[in-house]
Scaffold this motif. Structure first.
Motif, PDB file in Angstrom:
ATOM      1  N   VAL A   1       0.819  -1.157   0.067  1.00  0.00           N
ATOM      2  CA  VAL A   1      -0.061  -0.057   0.072  1.00  0.00           C
ATOM      3  C   VAL A   1       1.061   1.162   0.127  1.00  0.00           C
ATOM      4  CG1 VAL A   1      -1.819   1.358   1.261  1.00  0.00           C
ATOM      5  CG2 VAL A   1      -1.782  -1.161   1.306  1.00  0.00           C
ATOM      6  N   THR A   2       0.470   1.980  -0.786  1.00  0.00           N
ATOM      7  CA  THR A   2       1.026   3.550  -0.844  1.00  0.00           C
ATOM      8  C   THR A   2       0.379   4.478  -0.109  1.00  0.00           C
ATOM      9  OG1 THR A   2       0.470   4.031  -3.056  1.00  0.00           O
ATOM     10  CG2 THR A   2       2.627   3.193  -2.998  1.00  0.00           C
ATOM     11  N   HIS A   3       0.626   5.267   0.745  1.00  0.00           N
ATOM     12  CA  HIS A   3      -0.212   5.793   1.780  1.00  0.00           C
ATOM     13  C   HIS A   3      -0.791   7.069   0.794  1.00  0.00           C
ATOM     14  CE1 HIS A   3       2.024   9.717   1.548  1.00  0.00           C
ATOM     15  NE2 HIS A   3       2.986   9.021   1.606  1.00  0.00           N
ATOM     16  N   PRO A   4      -2.211   7.124   0.993  1.00  0.00           N
ATOM     17  CA  PRO A   4      -2.952   8.372   0.417  1.00  0.00           C
ATOM     18  C   PRO A   4      -2.545   9.651   0.663  1.00  0.00           C
ATOM     19  CG  PRO A   4      -4.397   7.459   2.179  1.00  0.00           C
ATOM     20  CD  PRO A   4      -3.168   6.619   2.134  1.00  0.00           C
ATOM     21  N   GLU A   5      -3.400  10.729   0.156  1.00  0.00           N
ATOM     22  CA  GLU A   5      -3.199  11.959   0.132  1.00  0.00           C
ATOM     23  C   GLU A   5      -2.798  12.496   1.761  1.00  0.00           C
ATOM     24  OE1 GLU A   5      -5.493  15.480  -2.028  1.00  0.00           O
ATOM     25  OE2 GLU A   5      -6.056  15.349   0.318  1.00  0.00           O
ATOM     26  N   ALA A   6      -1.653  13.242   1.807  1.00  0.00           N
ATOM     27  CA  ALA A   6      -1.127  13.726   2.885  1.00  0.00           C
ATOM     28  C   ALA A   6      -1.094  15.092   2.988  1.00  0.00           C
ATOM     29  CB  ALA A   6       0.264  12.888   3.469  1.00  0.00           C
ATOM     30  N   THR A   7      -0.777  15.802   4.103  1.00  0.00           N
ATOM     31  CA  THR A   7      -0.654  17.365   4.067  1.00  0.00           C
ATOM     32  C   THR A   7       0.370  17.813   3.300  1.00  0.00           C
ATOM     33  OG1 THR A   7       0.510  17.100   6.167  1.00  0.00           O
ATOM     34  CG2 THR A   7      -1.857  17.618   6.175  1.00  0.00           C
ATOM     35  N   HIS A   8       1.463  17.369   3.098  1.00  0.00           N
ATOM     36  CA  HIS A   8       2.438  17.569   2.468  1.00  0.00           C
ATOM     37  C   HIS A   8       2.243  17.694   0.898  1.00  0.00           C
ATOM     38  CE1 HIS A   8       3.674  13.472   1.596  1.00  0.00           C
ATOM     39  NE2 HIS A   8       4.415  13.915   0.708  1.00  0.00           N
ATOM     40  N   HIS A   9       1.342  16.968   0.639  1.00  0.00           N
ATOM     41  CA  HIS A   9       0.645  16.871  -0.829  1.00  0.00           C
ATOM     42  C   HIS A   9       0.002  18.148  -1.249  1.00  0.00           C
ATOM     43  CE1 HIS A   9       0.775  12.206  -0.859  1.00  0.00           C
ATOM     44  NE2 HIS A   9       1.779  12.612  -1.512  1.00  0.00           N
ATOM     45  N   VAL A  10      -0.866  18.536  -0.365  1.00  0.00           N
ATOM     46  CA  VAL A  10      -1.806  19.793  -0.498  1.00  0.00           C
ATOM     47  C   VAL A  10      -0.951  21.167  -0.217  1.00  0.00           C
ATOM     48  CG1 VAL A  10      -3.533  18.313  -0.212  1.00  0.00           C
ATOM     49  CG2 VAL A  10      -3.029  19.373   1.634  1.00  0.00           C
ATOM     50  N   GLU A  11       0.124  20.750   0.491  1.00  0.00           N
ATOM     51  CA  GLU A  11       0.605  22.144   1.006  1.00  0.00           C
ATOM     52  C   GLU A  11       1.947  22.441   0.207  1.00  0.00           C
ATOM     53  OE1 GLU A  11       1.958  21.262   4.977  1.00  0.00           O
ATOM     54  OE2 GLU A  11       0.222  21.509   5.830  1.00  0.00           O
ATOM     55  N   GLY A  12       2.262  21.527  -0.821  1.00  0.00           N
ATOM     56  CA  GLY A  12       3.411  21.826  -2.001  1.00  0.00           C
ATOM     57  C   GLY A  12       4.659  21.949  -1.331  1.00  0.00           C
ATOM     58  N   VAL A  13       4.662  20.874  -0.120  1.00  0.00           N
ATOM     59  CA  VAL A  13       6.176  20.878   0.410  1.00  0.00           C
ATOM     60  C   VAL A  13       6.772  19.513   0.226  1.00  0.00           C
ATOM     61  CG1 VAL A  13       5.826  22.619   2.172  1.00  0.00           C
ATOM     62  CG2 VAL A  13       5.229  20.253   2.744  1.00  0.00           C
ATOM     63  N   VAL A  14       7.995  19.396   0.258  1.00  0.00           N
ATOM     64  CA  VAL A  14       8.685  18.126   0.170  1.00  0.00           C
ATOM     65  C   VAL A  14       8.505  17.204   1.168  1.00  0.00           C
ATOM     66  CG1 VAL A  14      11.122  17.206  -0.209  1.00  0.00           C
ATOM     67  CG2 VAL A  14      10.460  19.535  -0.897  1.00  0.00           C
ATOM     68  N   GLY A  15       8.196  15.820   1.001  1.00  0.00           N
ATOM     69  CA  GLY A  15       7.702  14.877   1.999  1.00  0.00           C
ATOM     70  C   GLY A  15       9.125  14.378   2.508  1.00  0.00           C
ATOM     71  N   GLY A  16       9.551  13.274   1.788  1.00  0.00           N
ATOM     72  CA  GLY A  16      10.536  12.603   2.424  1.00  0.00           C
ATOM     73  C   GLY A  16      10.568  12.147   4.020  1.00  0.00           C
ATOM     74  N   TRP A  17      11.203  12.418   4.880  1.00  0.00           N
ATOM     75  CA  TRP A  17      11.061  12.234   6.365  1.00  0.00           C
ATOM     76  C   TRP A  17      10.139  13.145   6.705  1.00  0.00           C
ATOM     77  CZ3 TRP A  17      16.112   9.373   8.586  1.00  0.00           C
ATOM     78  CH2 TRP A  17      16.327   8.293   7.925  1.00  0.00           C
ATOM     79  N   HIS A  18       9.787  14.194   6.231  1.00  0.00           N
ATOM     80  CA  HIS A  18       8.874  15.188   6.850  1.00  0.00           C
ATOM     81  C   HIS A  18       7.581  14.709   7.405  1.00  0.00           C
ATOM     82  CE1 HIS A  18       6.795  18.841   7.332  1.00  0.00           C
ATOM     83  NE2 HIS A  18       5.559  18.776   6.642  1.00  0.00           N
ATOM     84  N   ASP A  19       7.333  14.707   8.515  1.00  0.00           N
ATOM     85  CA  ASP A  19       6.369  13.771   9.098  1.00  0.00           C
ATOM     86  C   ASP A  19       4.774  14.412   9.318  1.00  0.00           C
ATOM     87  OD1 ASP A  19       5.518  11.592  10.372  1.00  0.00           O
ATOM     88  OD2 ASP A  19       5.956  11.981  12.329  1.00  0.00           O
ATOM     89  N   SER A  20       4.489  14.497   7.923  1.00  0.00           N
ATOM     90  CA  SER A  20       3.129  14.957   7.478  1.00  0.00           C
ATOM     91  C   SER A  20       2.070  14.115   7.957  1.00  0.00           C
ATOM     92  CB  SER A  20       2.981  15.175   5.886  1.00  0.00           C
ATOM     93  OG  SER A  20       3.273  13.963   5.232  1.00  0.00           O
ATOM     94  N   ARG A  21       0.752  14.214   7.878  1.00  0.00           N
ATOM     95  CA  ARG A  21      -0.171  13.486   8.291  1.00  0.00           C
ATOM     96  C   ARG A  21      -1.408  13.187   7.117  1.00  0.00           C
ATOM     97  NH1 ARG A  21      -2.548  15.089  13.825  1.00  0.00           N
ATOM     98  NH2 ARG A  21      -3.676  13.307  13.343  1.00  0.00           N
ATOM     99  N   LEU A  22      -2.131  12.358   7.177  1.00  0.00           N
ATOM    100  CA  LEU A  22      -3.180  12.160   6.275  1.00  0.00           C
ATOM    101  C   LEU A  22      -3.988  13.554   6.263  1.00  0.00           C
ATOM    102  CD1 LEU A  22      -4.254   8.477   6.223  1.00  0.00           C
ATOM    103  CD2 LEU A  22      -2.651   9.617   4.692  1.00  0.00           C
ATOM    104  N   THR A  23      -4.547  14.066   5.048  1.00  0.00           N
ATOM    105  CA  THR A  23      -5.622  14.815   4.933  1.00  0.00           C
ATOM    106  C   THR A  23      -7.090  14.240   5.239  1.00  0.00           C
ATOM    107  OG1 THR A  23      -6.189  14.321   2.754  1.00  0.00           O
ATOM    108  CG2 THR A  23      -4.483  16.104   3.142  1.00  0.00           C
ATOM    109  N   SER A  24      -8.222  14.956   5.185  1.00  0.00           N
ATOM    110  CA  SER A  24      -9.308  14.046   5.508  1.00  0.00           C
ATOM    111  C   SER A  24      -9.684  13.234   4.198  1.00  0.00           C
ATOM    112  CB  SER A  24     -10.772  15.402   5.706  1.00  0.00           C
ATOM    113  OG  SER A  24     -10.644  16.120   4.475  1.00  0.00           O
ATOM    114  N   VAL A  25      -9.249  13.620   3.030  1.00  0.00           N
ATOM    115  CA  VAL A  25      -9.373  12.830   2.021  1.00  0.00           C
ATOM    116  C   VAL A  25      -8.443  11.495   2.093  1.00  0.00           C
ATOM    117  CG1 VAL A  25      -8.865  12.746  -0.539  1.00  0.00           C
ATOM    118  CG2 VAL A  25     -10.011  14.765   0.469  1.00  0.00           C
ATOM    119  N   GLY A  26      -7.514  11.647   2.652  1.00  0.00           N
ATOM    120  CA  GLY A  26      -6.460  10.478   2.866  1.00  0.00           C
ATOM    121  C   GLY A  26      -7.187   9.363   3.665  1.00  0.00           C
TER     122      GLY A  26
END
Length: 213
Positions: free
Chosen positions: A7-32
């Motif tokens: 499984v690849t994780h679904p939409e996370a906050t770094h996706h919608v904020e336009g920031v780099v993911g990597g080890w940045h500890d973003s969380r799932l959005t409500s869509v995610g």
């Protein structure tokens, strides 16, 4: 017969904020979050009742939150493994994507592609990244469990699949197995020939409109 459900994780906050993911500890959005529930239901429909299931997950928040509904429907505890994390982008993590894009140095078309940090201070090379995912896969596959679920990241999926088909590390420098956020990739090994198949790559049929990124 062994089946891996990756499984690849679904939409996370770094996706919608336009920031780099990597080890940045973003969380799932409500869509995610809604997509994670759909993933759990899809896996429950694919894996027969009464079958032993093991669940492994990257330890970052967005993958833990994806693994949560899966753990609940199967009644198992996820094994958290930092080796299943996305590639580390060092100082770029959490920075605007355009900041990274200005500094990014792509690997050469030929020559040494694994010992390359893409011009970002503190970033992992592809070799370091691949070796840790390969090591995690080696440990997972030592278990004889018939159905294993792995929750990881879009980039690390390439390393998971490359390890599964026993691609040499150096050859993995050219590999790219792309899958959308919230997808399920199915890998299967038969009991007779022990051939390893990539049955589906990046399946998103379980996601309703508005739950894929």
């Amino acid at each position: 017969m062994r089946t891996l459900h990756v499984v690849t994780h679904p939409e996370a906050t770094h996706h919608v904020e336009g920031v780099v993911g990597g080890w940045h500890d973003s969380r799932l959005t409500s869509v995610g979050v809604r997509a994670a529930a759909s993933i759990a239901r899809a896996l429950r429909a694919r894996i027969p009742d009464g079958t032993e299931v093991e669940l492994y997950s990257s330890d970052l928040r967005r993958t833990r939150e994806t693994a949560g509904p899966v753990a609940e429907v199967f009644g198992v505890e996820p094994v958290l493994d930092r080796r299943l994390r996305e590639k580390s982008y060092g100082e770029a993590e959490g920075m605007p994507q355009e900041w990274l894009d200005r500094r990014f140095v792509p690997p050469p078309a030929v020559g040494e592609r694994m010992d390359h940090d893409e011009g970002v201070r503190g970033a992992e090379t592809k070799e370091v990244w691949a070796r840790r995912v390969y090591a995690a896969m080696d440990e997972i596959l030592r278990s004889p469990c018939e159905h294993q679920i792995i929750v990881t990241h879009g980039g690390s999926l390439t390393c998971v699949v490359a390890s599964w088909i026993r691609m040499p590390i150096q050859s993995a420098g050219y590999a790219a197995f792309r899958a959308p956020s919230g997808s399920i990739t199915t890998l299967r090994e038969d009991d007779f020939f022990h051939n390893r198949q990539v049955v589906t790559l990046g399946d998103t049929r379980h996601l309703s409109p508005g739950t894929s990124a």
